[in-house]
Design a protein around this motif. Sequence first.
Motif, short mmCIF file in Angstrom:
data_model
loop_
_atom_site.label_atom_id
_atom_site.label_comp_id
_atom_site.label_asym_id
_atom_site.label_seq_id
_atom_site.Cartn_x
_atom_site.Cartn_y
_atom_site.Cartn_z
N VAL A 74 -28.35 -3.46 -39.60
CA VAL A 74 -27.41 -2.12 -39.68
C VAL A 74 -26.60 -2.31 -40.87
N TYR A 75 -26.56 -1.25 -41.64
CA TYR A 75 -25.55 -1.20 -42.73
C TYR A 75 -24.61 0.09 -42.65
N PHE A 76 -23.50 -0.06 -42.85
CA PHE A 76 -22.52 0.80 -42.80
C PHE A 76 -21.44 0.45 -44.04
N PRO A 77 -21.14 1.49 -44.76
CA PRO A 77 -20.34 1.51 -45.95
C PRO A 77 -19.06 0.98 -45.50
N LYS A 78 -18.57 -0.05 -46.73
CA LYS A 78 -17.38 -0.82 -46.74
C LYS A 78 -17.27 -1.78 -45.49
N GLY A 80 -20.58 -3.64 -44.61
CA GLY A 80 -21.73 -4.53 -44.93
C GLY A 80 -23.12 -4.23 -44.00
N VAL A 81 -23.77 -5.00 -43.95
CA VAL A 81 -25.11 -5.52 -43.57
C VAL A 81 -24.77 -6.29 -42.08
N ALA A 82 -25.18 -5.59 -40.83
CA ALA A 82 -24.98 -6.49 -39.66
C ALA A 82 -26.45 -6.84 -39.62
N ARG A 83 -26.64 -8.27 -39.24
CA ARG A 83 -27.78 -8.72 -38.86
C ARG A 83 -27.87 -9.49 -37.53
N GLY A 84 -28.68 -8.95 -36.60
CA GLY A 84 -28.85 -9.42 -35.21
C GLY A 84 -28.07 -8.54 -34.22
N LYS A 85 -28.18 -8.52 -33.04
CA LYS A 85 -27.53 -7.81 -32.11
C LYS A 85 -26.30 -8.13 -32.15
N ASP A 86 -25.75 -9.17 -31.91
CA ASP A 86 -24.31 -9.90 -31.83
C ASP A 86 -23.38 -9.12 -33.23
N GLN A 87 -23.90 -9.14 -34.29
CA GLN A 87 -23.26 -8.54 -35.49
C GLN A 87 -23.48 -7.09 -35.44
N VAL A 88 -24.36 -6.48 -35.00
CA VAL A 88 -24.44 -4.85 -34.81
C VAL A 88 -23.27 -4.61 -33.80
N CYS A 147 -26.65 10.56 -44.31
CA CYS A 147 -27.97 10.17 -44.33
C CYS A 147 -28.29 8.98 -43.50
N ASP A 148 -29.06 8.99 -42.55
CA ASP A 148 -29.37 7.59 -41.71
C ASP A 148 -30.67 7.41 -42.11
N CYS A 149 -31.07 6.39 -42.61
CA CYS A 149 -32.61 5.66 -42.65
C CYS A 149 -32.55 4.95 -41.67
N PHE A 150 -33.69 5.13 -40.84
CA PHE A 150 -34.23 4.29 -39.60
C PHE A 150 -35.57 3.67 -39.99
N ILE A 157 -34.73 0.54 -32.67
CA ILE A 157 -34.50 0.69 -33.95
C ILE A 157 -34.30 -0.66 -34.48
N ALA A 158 -35.15 -1.13 -35.27
CA ALA A 158 -34.99 -2.57 -36.21
C ALA A 158 -34.17 -2.34 -37.31
N ARG A 159 -34.16 -1.16 -38.08
CA ARG A 159 -33.26 -1.00 -39.32
C ARG A 159 -32.67 0.26 -39.21
N LEU A 160 -31.31 0.36 -39.42
CA LEU A 160 -30.68 1.53 -39.76
C LEU A 160 -29.57 1.24 -40.89
N PHE A 161 -29.84 2.10 -41.82
CA PHE A 161 -28.79 2.21 -43.16
C PHE A 161 -28.33 3.56 -42.96
N ILE A 162 -27.02 3.36 -42.83
CA ILE A 162 -25.98 4.58 -42.80
C ILE A 162 -25.29 4.90 -44.09
N TYR A 163 -25.54 6.08 -44.63
CA TYR A 163 -24.97 6.59 -45.88
C TYR A 163 -24.04 7.67 -45.75
N LEU A 164 -22.86 7.48 -45.94
CA LEU A 164 -21.75 8.41 -45.45
C LEU A 164 -20.36 7.89 -46.34
N ASP A 165 -19.54 9.15 -46.49
CA ASP A 165 -18.12 8.66 -46.77
C ASP A 165 -17.21 8.06 -45.72
N PRO A 166 -17.00 6.93 -45.67
CA PRO A 166 -16.24 6.43 -44.45
C PRO A 166 -14.68 6.67 -44.66
N ASP A 167 -14.35 7.51 -45.54
CA ASP A 167 -13.06 8.10 -45.64
C ASP A 167 -12.91 9.40 -44.82
#
Length: 181
Positions: A74-78, A80-88, A147-150, A157-167
């Motif tokens: 799972v990617y979230f702006p600012k 990074g990429v969380a890999r594995g359920k513990d990091q998610v 925009c969420d890419c699944f 969900i095996a992969r989720l990249f989240i694109y947004l303004d985190p501000d």
Amino acid sequence: MTDKNGMTDRRTVLAGGAALAGGAALAGQAGAQDDAEAARKAIAESYLKALDAGGTSPTTGLGLFDHFTDDAEVYFPKWGVARGKDQVVQMFSDVGGTLKGITHHYDGFTWYMTGTDSFAVEGTSEGSHRDGTWTAGDPDWGAGRFCDCFTVRDGKIARLFIYLDPDYAGQDTDRYGWIET
């Protein structure tokens, strides 16, 4: 094609029958593909509804992290990429700890279904962040559009990249000369 007596040629009948059978097979494949896409879309919606509800989807009863595979990315702006359920779990705890509440506007979603395990959804949200509130479109340059890419495999969900303004509260404006506050 007909012969001189007005009878339909046997080859034409056979070819027409084969075309109908092929069309029916394609229709069956399209129906199965539509069902698979609907199932993937339902998992994504259930995940988003779990976020809105603070942890459990009201439509499926699944907890937020039940939506993910053990090796999810799972990617979230600012963040990074969380890999594995513990990091998610850590990523959602870090980001979620800054949010007081979020509501996604499901009626306005645009789904980009690809016929594969991967797809995207564009949408808007509103909510409350520790730094203030946001509503998509108010102001137009502000937070709330995403925009969420699944990638969904075997119902998770095996992969989720989240694109947004985190501000979320729109406080980072000084660095952008085109923003008039």
